[in-house]
Structure formats: C-alpha cells, structure tokens
Write a protein that holds these residues in place. Structure first.
Motif, PDB file in Angstrom:
ATOM      1  N   ALA A   1       0.837  -1.207   0.000  1.00 49.77           N
ATOM      2  CA  ALA A   1       0.000   0.000   0.000  1.00 49.77           C
ATOM      3  C   ALA A   1       0.870   1.254   0.000  1.00 49.77           C
ATOM      4  O   ALA A   1       0.547   2.232  -0.685  1.00 49.77           O
ATOM      5  N   SER A   2       1.977   1.227   0.732  1.00 51.50           N
ATOM      6  CA  SER A   2       2.837   2.417   0.782  1.00 51.50           C
ATOM      7  C   SER A   2       3.487   2.691  -0.569  1.00 51.50           C
ATOM      8  O   SER A   2       3.663   3.849  -0.957  1.00 51.50           O
ATOM      9  N   SER A   3       3.814   1.654  -1.308  1.00 49.78           N
ATOM     10  CA  SER A   3       4.379   1.844  -2.648  1.00 49.78           C
ATOM     11  C   SER A   3       3.339   2.464  -3.580  1.00 49.78           C
ATOM     12  O   SER A   3       3.645   3.372  -4.356  1.00 49.78           O
ATOM     13  N   ALA A   4       2.106   1.990  -3.507  1.00 45.12           N
ATOM     14  CA  ALA A   4       1.033   2.575  -4.322  1.00 45.12           C
ATOM     15  C   ALA A   4       0.841   4.047  -3.969  1.00 45.12           C
ATOM     16  O   ALA A   4       0.695   4.893  -4.856  1.00 45.12           O
ATOM     17  N   ASP A   5       0.872   4.356  -2.678  1.00 42.37           N
ATOM     18  CA  ASP A   5       0.735   5.753  -2.236  1.00 42.37           C
ATOM     19  C   ASP A   5       1.860   6.625  -2.786  1.00 42.37           C
ATOM     20  O   ASP A   5       1.614   7.743  -3.235  1.00 42.37           O
TER      21      ASP A   5
END
Length: 121
Positions: A74-78
């Motif tokens: 999720a942090s990479s997508a963000d």
C-alpha cells in the motif's frame, strides 16, 4: 490528439524513480502487459468532449482520465500516486479519487485518481 499523460510522467524524475525509465511502466487502455514489474500505472479515457463554439471549430478537447496504480504494498502505491499527482497537477486538474484497496484479481494494492486534461488542438 490525446492527453499527454505518458510524456509528462516519463519526463518527471520523481515518477521515473518509481516506475522506471526505458520503459516507464505507465500503460494506456487500462491494461499492463502480463508479467509487468510492480509498481506500475495504467490509464484510460473514461470521458471526453470538445469545447464547442458557435462561430468556429473547437480549439480544445477535454479528456477525463482514470489512472490506477498497482503495487506490492500500500505504501508503494501511495508513493506512486503522490508522485504522479504532483507532476500531472502542473498540467491538468485532479478531479477525484477512486479505488484504494487490494485488487481481487491481481492481489496487488490498487490506488486510483481521476484527471481532467485540456488539450489544445
């Protein structure tokens, strides 16, 4: 003509640091080639119209784009969405936020946003 989303994002060091360069992992028509490394982004035209005038032909088209980012975390997508929004926001209007969750089919984290891009003819 179409919105120059790929050209704008591929010219951004912040975006290419996350999505690569040569090739930059941003794909049209809402689909990436099978086996594409993550993270990557896809985009598609979901609406559009010319700016019509009574006394002449349109000189500008408006494209409504949907952009989706797929990533392992999720942090990479963000991070990718943030970088893309910053560069796209200098050329177009961010109009909404879409999906933000885990995709059932790919098991990837997916985050999206919508853009209105005015393109001069």
């Amino acid at each position: 003509m179409t919105a120059p989303i790929f050209q704008v994002c591929a010219a951004s060091p912040a975006v290419t640091a996350l999505l690569g360069a040569g090739p930059t992992r941003i794909f049209p028509h809402g689909e990436a080639p099978e086996g594409t490394a993550k993270p990557y982004a896809v985009w598609q035209v979901v609406s559009g119209s010319p700016f019509n005038y009574l006394n002449c032909v349109p000189s500008t088209d408006r494209y409504g784009l949907q952009i989706d980012v797929y990533a392992e975390t999720a942090s990479s997508a963000d991070e990718v969405v943030t970088a893309m929004r910053r560069v796209i926001g200098q050329h177009a209007y961010i109009t909404g936020f879409g999906i933000d969750g885990k995709d059932k089919d790919t098991h990837s984290y997916r985050k999206g946003f919508d853009v209105a891009w005015l393109v001069s003819l």
